[in-house]
Design a protein around this motif. Structure first.
Motif, short mmCIF file in Angstrom:
data_model
loop_
_atom_site.label_atom_id
_atom_site.label_comp_id
_atom_site.label_asym_id
_atom_site.label_seq_id
_atom_site.Cartn_x
_atom_site.Cartn_y
_atom_site.Cartn_z
N THR A 127 5.06 -3.06 -47.42
CA THR A 127 6.15 -4.02 -47.21
C THR A 127 6.92 -4.26 -48.51
OG1 THR A 127 4.65 -5.87 -47.62
CG2 THR A 127 4.96 -5.23 -45.33
N GLU A 128 6.70 -3.43 -49.49
CA GLU A 128 7.43 -3.45 -50.78
C GLU A 128 7.15 -4.70 -51.61
OE1 GLU A 128 11.55 -2.65 -49.35
OE2 GLU A 128 11.32 -0.76 -50.41
N GLN A 129 6.09 -5.45 -51.27
CA GLN A 129 5.78 -6.64 -52.08
C GLN A 129 5.34 -6.26 -53.49
OE1 GLN A 129 3.41 -9.80 -50.13
NE2 GLN A 129 3.81 -8.77 -48.23
N THR A 135 10.01 -6.17 -59.90
CA THR A 135 11.37 -6.65 -60.15
C THR A 135 11.38 -8.11 -60.59
OG1 THR A 135 11.80 -7.38 -57.89
CG2 THR A 135 12.29 -5.10 -58.39
N LEU A 136 10.27 -8.82 -60.39
CA LEU A 136 10.21 -10.22 -60.84
C LEU A 136 9.46 -10.30 -62.17
CD1 LEU A 136 9.53 -11.76 -57.35
CD2 LEU A 136 11.61 -12.01 -58.67
N SER A 137 9.54 -9.23 -62.96
CA SER A 137 8.96 -9.18 -64.31
C SER A 137 7.47 -9.47 -64.32
CB SER A 137 9.65 -10.17 -65.25
OG SER A 137 11.03 -10.07 -65.17
N THR A 138 6.76 -9.05 -63.27
CA THR A 138 5.31 -9.26 -63.22
C THR A 138 4.64 -7.92 -63.01
OG1 THR A 138 5.70 -11.42 -62.23
CG2 THR A 138 3.48 -10.53 -62.04
N LYS B 53 15.40 2.53 -56.92
CA LYS B 53 14.08 2.44 -57.55
C LYS B 53 14.03 3.20 -58.87
CE LYS B 53 11.65 1.12 -53.45
NZ LYS B 53 10.76 1.43 -52.35
N LEU B 56 15.42 0.85 -61.44
CA LEU B 56 14.45 -0.21 -61.74
C LEU B 56 13.22 0.32 -62.48
CD1 LEU B 56 14.55 -2.16 -58.37
CD2 LEU B 56 15.36 -3.00 -60.57
N ILE B 58 10.77 1.87 -60.91
CA ILE B 58 9.63 1.94 -59.99
C ILE B 58 9.35 3.40 -59.66
CG2 ILE B 58 8.85 1.32 -57.67
CD1 ILE B 58 10.56 -1.22 -57.93
N ASP B 82 9.92 -4.59 -69.38
CA ASP B 82 9.86 -5.98 -68.91
C ASP B 82 11.15 -6.72 -69.27
OD1 ASP B 82 7.40 -5.52 -67.93
OD2 ASP B 82 6.29 -6.56 -69.49
N LEU B 85 13.98 -5.53 -67.08
CA LEU B 85 13.91 -5.98 -65.69
C LEU B 85 14.34 -7.44 -65.53
CD1 LEU B 85 10.69 -4.17 -64.45
CD2 LEU B 85 13.01 -3.84 -63.63
N ARG B 86 14.33 -8.19 -66.62
CA ARG B 86 14.81 -9.57 -66.53
C ARG B 86 16.29 -9.65 -66.21
NH1 ARG B 86 11.55 -13.42 -70.36
NH2 ARG B 86 9.51 -12.49 -70.02
N MET B 90 16.52 -8.26 -57.16
CA MET B 90 16.62 -7.31 -56.06
C MET B 90 16.27 -7.96 -54.73
SD MET B 90 15.59 -3.46 -55.52
CE MET B 90 15.44 -2.73 -53.89
N PHE B 92 15.07 -6.94 -51.18
CA PHE B 92 14.47 -5.80 -50.51
C PHE B 92 14.84 -5.76 -49.04
CE2 PHE B 92 12.00 -6.03 -54.32
CZ PHE B 92 11.69 -4.71 -54.60
N ALA B 96 10.33 -8.50 -48.28
CA ALA B 96 9.21 -8.34 -49.23
C ALA B 96 8.79 -9.67 -49.85
CB ALA B 96 9.54 -7.32 -50.33
N PHE B 98 6.22 -12.69 -50.61
CA PHE B 98 4.76 -12.73 -50.76
C PHE B 98 4.20 -13.66 -49.69
CE2 PHE B 98 6.38 -12.25 -55.21
CZ PHE B 98 6.22 -10.88 -55.22
N PHE B 109 8.94 -17.57 -58.14
CA PHE B 109 7.94 -16.66 -58.70
C PHE B 109 8.36 -16.05 -60.04
CE2 PHE B 109 5.43 -12.88 -59.26
CZ PHE B 109 4.20 -13.24 -58.77
N GLY B 110 9.58 -15.50 -60.07
CA GLY B 110 10.05 -14.84 -61.29
C GLY B 110 10.18 -15.81 -62.45
N GLN B 113 6.05 -16.86 -63.20
CA GLN B 113 5.21 -15.76 -63.71
C GLN B 113 5.96 -14.93 -64.74
OE1 GLN B 113 2.28 -15.98 -62.90
NE2 GLN B 113 2.17 -16.94 -60.90
N GLY B 114 7.23 -14.63 -64.48
CA GLY B 114 7.95 -13.74 -65.36
C GLY B 114 8.43 -14.42 -66.64
N ARG B 159 15.46 -15.73 -53.91
CA ARG B 159 14.53 -15.25 -54.92
C ARG B 159 15.22 -14.27 -55.87
NH1 ARG B 159 9.12 -12.04 -53.17
NH2 ARG B 159 10.64 -10.41 -52.75
#
Lengths: 260, 261
Positions: A127-129, A135-138, B53, B56, B58, B82, B85-86, B90, B92, B96, B98, B109-110, B113-114, B159
């Motif tokens: 599901t691309e999580q 992409t969220l810098s994690t 991708k 990015l 990936i 890192d 990517l800031r 994106m 999806f 996508a 969580f 989240f970003g 955590q980021g 997000r």
């Protein structure tokens, strides 16, 4: 012609095996290196420790209980053939701590935890999580895999220690309740025979099994492809591969500890 | 909108990517200007997602160059990656989100955590961003599984823009939505890209969406950009691939791999 295609098949299988081993090795190297580099996620680690350690207690406890009881019964029947019924306490204690609690506990954890991890990470992959994390810098290795590896390596020894106690208690119950052993003598025999090495070797095995289960769960989940079917395959592969690796690692650790 | 005269935000040159023997990107050249919205059109399996991708990081391209703000990013790793990517957000295709986290935690989240923002502060930002996509504070406490597809897309949009990115990617933003919700998402994309002054790269096969959100359109087919130009010229591109695609004809230079009886 038949011979060539036969050899070709063997070659392909062998190359596939080497490729898979290489991919697993690279994955393991990356995962372990991220375990020691910040950022760390203590909240996720705690969550995984509870999920792996606490919630596996019933499964591992029941496994140890029934195994300990059956072992006592078997050893009693077997040793009666040469009038050695007194060995029941010894064999239950050594058998549980060295071998049965770690191996059976590890296999149960593989079924419970390894499968769940592969399914969870596999679903996150398809599901691309996992891409979304990036992409969220994690870093997904730090966020998803490191907490699971640490929790598995720490908590399976804890589970096995509990399994040791419950298994020996199961043997004790069977011996005293059904086979007319004296409770005091049985307990004394158990403590007389057990050495630190018996327990520690079992716990070292457990740590290795915990690492194997979480590594294989993460590896297969992380690399799963192609929707629901891919996640199903990842789950199966995680459980099968970690079970086989547990049994072979068990032999290796046993040899390291006890040969000569 | 402004097509900038200065250096483009992203410069892609000669990008190649193959999976085994299947060539997905076969020398893609594309520029995305500052504050420009570029839409890549292409059929299913034309390598649109792989292109995003690659940018990015990936997916690792086989060869070619991707420059962001004039800096080569192919082969970037660790901290550098890192930092890079800031700049990105994106959206999806399947949202996508969580599923183990609440809606506001997804949006924040970003930030948490980021970027290490404090939770309370990040939650305030998340609620503001959710407001921007038309979702109230009551939704913030729900889990993603309790939302409809359109609402999930909106949360995913919130997000994507939460950390005020300089570049936003949209992977099929309207796929799977009814026409009205699709238009709502289009409007939100335009509004959020304008508010941020961000560069946007979208991939879609929804022509209506492309017409609405694009400054410039590029047609990707067989791993190459076959045509690109301002959205106003889409109908007089003179390119057979584009004409076939925007009119949705089965017959033309683009052959779908369908077994015919």
């Amino acid at each position: 012609m038949f011979l060539i295609s036969f050899l070709g098949t063997i070659g392909r299988v062998f190359l596939g095996f080497l490729g898979a081993t290489g991919r697993l090795g690279i994955f393991m190297g990356a995962a372990v290196s991220h375990v020691f580099r910040p950022p760390f996620y203590p909240r996720l680690l705690l969550q995984q420790m509870i999920s792996i350690g606490y919630f596996s207690l019933p499964v591992v406890g029941l496994t140890a209980l029934f195994t300990g009881m059956a072992l006592a019964l078997q050893i009693f029947e077997g040793s009666a053939r040469f009038n050695a019924e007194g060995t029941v306490a010894y064999i239950v204690a050594i058998g549980m701590t060295r071998e049965l609690a770690p191996v059976l506990g590890g296999l149960m954890v593989a079924g419970r935890v390894g499968a769940a991890m592969a399914a969870e990470l596999g679903t996150m992959r398809v599901t691309e999580q996992i891409d979304a994390l990036t992409t969220l810098s994690t870093n997904p290795f730090k966020y998803l895999i490191a907490p699971r590896l640490i929790a598995g390596t720490l908590m399976v020894p804890f589970l096995v220690l509990v399994g040791d106690i419950i298994g020996i208690f199961g043997g004790f119950t069977m011996a005293v309740q059904a086979l007319d052993f004296n409770a005091g003598t049985y307990i004394k025999n158990t403590f007389d025979i057990l050495t630190n090495l018996d327990i520690i070797s079992g716990l070292v095995k457990a740590a290795a099994f915990g690492f194997i289960v979480t590594l294989m769960g993460c590896f297969h989940g992380f690399n799963s492809r192609g929707g629901a079917q891919g996640v199903g395959a990842a789950t199966t592969n995680a459980v099968v591969s970690s079970s086989i690796l547990i049994l072979s690692a068990n032999l290796i650790v046993t040899q390291l500890f006890f040969s000569n | 909108m402004a097509t900038s005269q200065t250096t483009p935000k992203i410069i892609i040159r000669g990008l190649h990517k193959a999976f085994g023997s299947k060539v997905v990107l076969d020398g893609v050249d594309l520029d995305i200007g500052k504050a420009e919205s570029v839409v890549i059109l292409g059929g299913s399996g034309s390598g649109k997602s792989v292109l995003l991708k690659c940018v990015l990081g990936i997916v690792k391209p086989d060869s070619g160059s991707i420059k962001v703000d004039g800096v080569e990013t192919v082969g970037m790793k660790g901290k550098e990656r890192d930092e890079l990517l800031r700049k990105f957000g994106m959206l999806f295709q399947g949202a996508a989100l969580f599923d183990s986290l609440k809606v506001w935690q997804n949006v924040a989240f970003g930030l948490i955590q980021g970027r290490g923002m404090a939770r309370a502060e990040a939650k305030a930002v998340a609620l503001k961003k959710l407001g921007q996509v038309g979702l109230g504070a009551d939704v913030a406490e729900l889990s993603p599984a309790e939302l409809s597809g359109g609402m999930q897309k909106r949360v995913a949009l919130a997000r994507a823009i939460a950390a005020d990115p300089e570049i936003i990617f949209f992977d099929e933003p309207t796929t799977g939505l009814d026409p009205i919700m699709a238009d709502v998402i289009n409007d939100l994309i335009i509004a959020s890209v304008r508010t941020l002054g961000a560069s946007a790269l979208s991939i879609t096969h929804d022509i209506a969406s492309a017409r609405k959100i694009a400054d410039r359109v590029a047609m990707l087919f067989n791993g190459k950009i076959h045509w690109q130009g301002p959205v106003a010229e889409l109908d007089r591109s003179g390119n057979a691939h584009v004409d076939q695609f925007i009119h949705g004809r089965a017959e033309g230079p683009i052959r779908m791999q369908v077994l015919r009886p």
